[in-house]
Structures are given as structure tokens and as C-alpha cells.
Design an enzyme around this catalytic site. Structure first.
Site: not given
Ligand SMILES: O=P(O)(O)OC[C@H]1O[C@H](OP(=O)(O)OP(=O)(O)O)[C@H](O)[C@@H]1O
Ligand SMILES: O=c1cc[nH]c(=O)[nH]1
Ligand SMILES: [Mg+2]
Length: 209
Positions: A108, A203, A104
Site C-alpha cells: 500500500t 537493507d 512502509r
Molecule cells: O517516503 P516513503 O514513501 O514513506 O518512503 C520512505 C521510507 O521508506 C524507508 O523505510 P522502510 O519502510 O524501507 O523501512 P526500513 O528503514 O526499516 O527499511 C525509508 O527509510 C523511509 O522511512
Molecule cells: O528509494 C527508496 C524509497 C523508500 N525507501 C528506500 O529505502 N528507498
Molecule cells: Mg527499507
């Protein structure tokens, strides 16, 4: 219309509470995500069809049941979805595993694709998309679109914590996709994080913050 299942099993809820705790470090966090995923897999697979077969025990022939439905597939959304794979595979070891890489954009909040690798026989499988967090729903909607574009037809979405906004966006966009969660939290904050949530799942799993 999509059904939303919230798992209120006491073990799932207890483990989720420890997961939310800011003091829980990556080792315990990983173990808990896997354990919760395993418990959710147990609950979620209640409706799988079975058929009766004969099996020879050391004493006699027994009529007993085996799984008889469609083949299964797990599709973690990278990175955080990876944390749920091992726990689910413990219960359904024959499932194939595909991967969807999407993050994400922090400014944005839109999903950005970086990797997709899925089993070739997607149309023949019941597919479980895995991601611990369903926040705005942008990543989830994008991932279901990606699976359907490649021929997936029977898709479910499995998440640990969801925001009401994310559930609404996902079920509006994909009313055929049932959603399984351990908790539905209050809301999103101004950065798109789930409140109270557990912070950034990726993270916390991998110790990158
Ligand atoms: O519903 P949304 O608003 O799209 O957010 C949720 C997304 O955000 C996080 O991933 P992140 O982008 O942090 O990637 P990561 O798993 O690599 O940390 C989470 O694991 C989802 O994939
Ligand atoms: O709360 C949140 C939202 C998006 N992605 C995460 O890992 N945590
Ligand atoms: Mg993440």
C-alpha cells in the site's frame, strides 16, 4: 512556507555518489551515511544562536561565544534513520535522541507504526527528524504528525535523497517544517522507490538483502 535546503557542498556530493553505487557494501555504506549526516549537521546548525561569555585562557580572559538557544533533539525514523545518528551526535553530543519506528507497507506504501519513544521535554527542543530517504513522503508526514501530537513544535526534516513527490507532500502537510536534503532526484518508480536513488537504504545499511 517551508524552506527546502539542498546541500551542494562538494564533500557531501562526492560521498553521495559512492553511496549510490550498487557495489558499495554495508560497511562503507554505514560510514558514508554517518559522514554525510555529520557534514549536513555542520551546515544545518549555522543558524543556531550563540551568546558571548568570558573564559580564562592560560594568558588572559577572552570574550568568546557558546551555544545559547533551545536544547536539541535527534529523532531517527527506524530503521534507516539510525544510520545518521552517530555522525550527527559527534557534532552535537548534548542532543537527546528519540526514536520513531515506522515502516512502509510494500503493497500500500502506507506507513505502519511499531515503536515511538521520545524525550519528555519535546516542546523545549529544536527537533531534527532523520531519515535517509524521502520517497512518497508518507512516513515523513506520519512521523512529523507523531512528534507534534506529543508536543513537538520546532521540527526540521533531514534526508539524504528526496523525490519531488515526497518534498511536496511533506511541505504541503507541514509548511512549518524546513527540509534539508543532499539531493532531489527525478521521480518515484511504480514500487515507490526513488529513481535513480540508492535502493533500499535500510537493507543496504544493515545487509538485509
Ligand atoms: O517516503 P516513503 O514513501 O514513506 O518512503 C520512505 C521510507 O521508506 C524507508 O523505510 P522502510 O519502510 O524501507 O523501512 P526500513 O528503514 O526499516 O527499511 C525509508 O527509510 C523511509 O522511512
Ligand atoms: O528509494 C527508496 C524509497 C523508500 N525507501 C528506500 O529505502 N528507498
Ligand atoms: Mg527499507
Amino acid at each position: 512556507m517551508a524552506r527546502v535546503h539542498v546541500f551542494d557542498h562538494p564533500l557531501i556530493q562526492h560521498k553521495l555518489t559512492i553511496l549510490r553505487d550498487r557495489r558499495t557494501g554495508p560497511k562503507e555504506f554505514r560510514e558514508l551515511v554517518n559522514e554525510i549526516a555529520m557534514l549536513m549537521a555542520y551546515e544545518m546548525t549555522r543558524d543556531l544562536p550563540t551568546e558571548e561569555v568570558e573564559v580564562e585562557t592560560p594568558i588572559a580572559v577572552a570574550r568568546s561565544r557558546v551555544l545559547a538557544g533551545r536544547k536539541l533533539g535527534l529523532i531517527p525514523i527506524l530503521r534507516a534513520g539510525l544510520g545518521m545518528v552517530e555522525g550527527m551526535l559527534r557534532l552535537i553530543p548534548a542532543a537527546k535522541v528519540g526514536h520513531i519506528g515506522v515502516y512502509r507497507d510494500p503493497a500500500t506504501l502506507e506507513p505502519v507504526e511499531y515503536y515511538v519513544k521520545l524525550p519528555p521535554d519535546l516542546p523545549e527542543r529544536d527537533l531534527f527528524l532523520l531519515d535517509p530517504m524521502l520517497a512518497t513522503g508518507g512516513s515523513a508526514v506520519w512521523a512529523v504528525d507523531a512528534v507534534k501530537r506529543r508536543g513537538g513544535t520546532h521540527v526540521r526534516f533531514v534526508s539524504l535523497i528526496a523525490a519531488p513527490e515526497g518534498i511536496r507532500r511533506l511541505t504541503d502537510a507541514h509548511p512549518d517544517v524546513d527540509v534539508y536534503v543532499a539531493a532531489v532526484d527525478e521521480r518515484l518508480d511504480e514500487h515507490g522507490y526513488i529513481v535513480p536513488g540508492l535502493g533500499d537504504a535500510g537493507d543496504r545499511l544493515f545487509g538485509t538483502k
